[in-house]
Design a protein around this motif. Structure first.
Motif, short mmCIF file in Angstrom:
data_model
loop_
_atom_site.label_atom_id
_atom_site.label_comp_id
_atom_site.label_asym_id
_atom_site.label_seq_id
_atom_site.Cartn_x
_atom_site.Cartn_y
_atom_site.Cartn_z
N GLY A 156 -23.51 14.99 -6.89
CA GLY A 156 -23.06 13.59 -7.77
C GLY A 156 -22.51 12.68 -7.01
N LEU A 157 -21.59 12.70 -6.06
CA LEU A 157 -21.07 11.65 -5.36
C LEU A 157 -22.29 10.71 -4.52
CD1 LEU A 157 -18.89 9.85 -4.14
CD2 LEU A 157 -18.95 11.65 -2.04
N THR A 158 -23.31 11.61 -3.92
CA THR A 158 -24.42 10.96 -3.41
C THR A 158 -25.10 10.18 -4.32
OG1 THR A 158 -24.30 12.71 -1.71
CG2 THR A 158 -26.31 11.60 -1.85
N ALA A 159 -25.43 10.77 -5.34
CA ALA A 159 -26.37 9.91 -6.48
C ALA A 159 -25.49 8.81 -7.02
CB ALA A 159 -26.44 10.95 -7.62
N ALA A 160 -24.10 8.76 -7.35
CA ALA A 160 -23.60 7.70 -7.66
C ALA A 160 -23.44 6.63 -6.53
CB ALA A 160 -22.03 8.20 -8.00
N LEU A 161 -23.35 6.90 -5.31
CA LEU A 161 -23.16 6.06 -4.19
C LEU A 161 -24.61 5.48 -4.28
CD1 LEU A 161 -21.24 7.51 -1.54
CD2 LEU A 161 -20.58 5.64 -3.07
N LYS A 162 -25.90 6.10 -4.52
CA LYS A 162 -27.14 5.70 -4.35
C LYS A 162 -27.59 4.49 -5.29
CE LYS A 162 -29.58 9.36 -1.44
NZ LYS A 162 -30.44 10.48 -1.70
N ALA A 163 -26.74 5.03 -6.46
CA ALA A 163 -27.04 4.25 -7.85
C ALA A 163 -26.53 2.66 -7.49
CB ALA A 163 -26.26 4.88 -9.03
N VAL A 164 -25.41 2.48 -6.73
CA VAL A 164 -24.75 1.50 -6.27
C VAL A 164 -25.60 0.57 -5.08
CG1 VAL A 164 -22.78 0.04 -5.35
CG2 VAL A 164 -22.47 2.02 -7.10
N ASP A 165 -25.72 1.38 -4.07
CA ASP A 165 -26.72 0.95 -2.95
C ASP A 165 -27.16 2.14 -2.26
OD1 ASP A 165 -27.46 -0.19 -0.75
OD2 ASP A 165 -26.09 -1.76 -0.27
N PRO A 166 -28.21 2.42 -2.23
CA PRO A 166 -28.95 3.71 -1.42
C PRO A 166 -28.27 3.54 -0.03
CG PRO A 166 -30.58 2.38 -2.52
CD PRO A 166 -29.39 1.61 -2.69
N ALA A 167 -27.92 2.49 0.70
CA ALA A 167 -27.36 2.34 2.07
C ALA A 167 -25.83 3.19 1.84
CB ALA A 167 -27.26 1.03 2.48
N LEU A 168 -25.22 3.19 0.96
CA LEU A 168 -23.98 3.80 0.96
C LEU A 168 -24.13 5.35 1.31
CD1 LEU A 168 -22.30 2.07 -2.11
CD2 LEU A 168 -21.89 1.50 0.48
N ALA A 169 -25.25 6.06 0.79
CA ALA A 169 -25.24 7.50 0.94
C ALA A 169 -26.38 7.81 2.23
CB ALA A 169 -25.62 7.98 -0.52
N ALA A 170 -26.77 6.73 2.90
CA ALA A 170 -27.62 7.03 4.00
C ALA A 170 -27.33 8.27 4.86
CB ALA A 170 -27.98 5.70 4.73
N ASP A 171 -25.88 8.10 5.10
CA ASP A 171 -25.22 9.27 6.02
C ASP A 171 -24.41 10.03 5.14
OD1 ASP A 171 -24.00 11.01 7.71
OD2 ASP A 171 -23.97 9.63 9.18
N GLN A 172 -24.99 11.35 4.44
CA GLN A 172 -24.12 11.71 3.56
C GLN A 172 -22.62 12.38 4.16
OE1 GLN A 172 -25.62 15.71 2.27
NE2 GLN A 172 -25.04 15.23 0.22
N ALA A 173 -22.74 12.95 5.45
CA ALA A 173 -21.59 13.36 6.03
C ALA A 173 -20.57 12.26 6.03
CB ALA A 173 -21.75 13.96 7.29
N LYS A 174 -20.81 11.15 6.53
CA LYS A 174 -20.06 9.92 6.35
C LYS A 174 -19.64 9.58 5.02
CE LYS A 174 -21.33 7.82 10.74
NZ LYS A 174 -21.99 6.47 11.55
N PRO A 232 -15.65 18.91 -1.45
CA PRO A 232 -16.47 19.01 -2.32
C PRO A 232 -17.44 20.06 -2.63
CG PRO A 232 -17.25 17.31 -1.22
CD PRO A 232 -16.04 17.90 -0.60
N ASN A 233 -17.84 20.83 -3.82
CA ASN A 233 -18.82 21.69 -3.76
C ASN A 233 -20.11 21.16 -3.68
OD1 ASN A 233 -19.50 21.16 -6.24
ND2 ASN A 233 -17.73 22.24 -6.96
N VAL A 234 -21.11 21.87 -3.88
CA VAL A 234 -22.52 21.39 -3.85
C VAL A 234 -22.90 20.47 -4.85
CG1 VAL A 234 -25.02 22.06 -4.05
CG2 VAL A 234 -23.47 23.40 -2.53
N ALA A 235 -22.45 20.63 -6.00
CA ALA A 235 -22.59 19.85 -7.25
C ALA A 235 -21.72 18.55 -7.11
CB ALA A 235 -22.28 20.77 -8.59
N GLN A 236 -20.63 18.71 -6.64
CA GLN A 236 -19.78 17.21 -6.53
C GLN A 236 -20.33 16.43 -5.15
OE1 GLN A 236 -16.30 19.55 -5.62
NE2 GLN A 236 -15.30 19.15 -7.56
N THR A 237 -20.79 17.07 -4.21
CA THR A 237 -21.64 16.28 -3.25
C THR A 237 -22.72 15.66 -3.74
OG1 THR A 237 -20.62 17.78 -1.42
CG2 THR A 237 -22.60 16.54 -1.04
#
Length: 99
Positions: free
Chosen positions: A24-42, A17-22
């Motif tokens: 967006g994914l991080t924001a979407a995961l955090k909206a569901v549960d912040p723990a899902l995006a705690a480790d961005q690389a994972k 993913p490019n910077v914008a996609q990354t």
């Protein structure tokens, strides 16, 4: 670096993913549960795995089950995605199974 999301994406023939996609994914995961995006690389690695399975043509049920297993730590306290574990009717040996 071996095992990094960009290396994994190349090996799986899925674009990183490019910077914008990354973001967006991080924001979407955090909206569901912040723990899902705690480790961005994972989180990116897990998403790339889902993308590879989509590209491989796996069916929707398998995709949903595998994505849930990647992002949701189960079993927690005897739970499965379908509900609590239960003993099969007439089974006295203590084996549990999902619904």
């Amino acid at each position: 670096m071996p095992g990094s999301p960009s290396t994994a994406a190349h090996r799986l023939d899925v674009p990183s993913p490019n910077v914008a996609q990354t973001a967006g994914l991080t924001a979407a995961l955090k909206a569901v549960d912040p723990a899902l995006a705690a480790d961005q690389a994972k989180a990116i690695g897990k998403a790339l795995s889902v993308c590879q399975e989509i590209k491989a043509g796996k069916d929707d049920t398998t995709l949903a089950d595998n994505a849930a297993q990647r992002f949701i730590p189960l079993p927690l306290f005897g739970l499965t995605l379908a509900g609590p574990l239960r003993r099969p009717r007439g089974d006295r040996r203590g084996r549990l199974r999902g619904p």
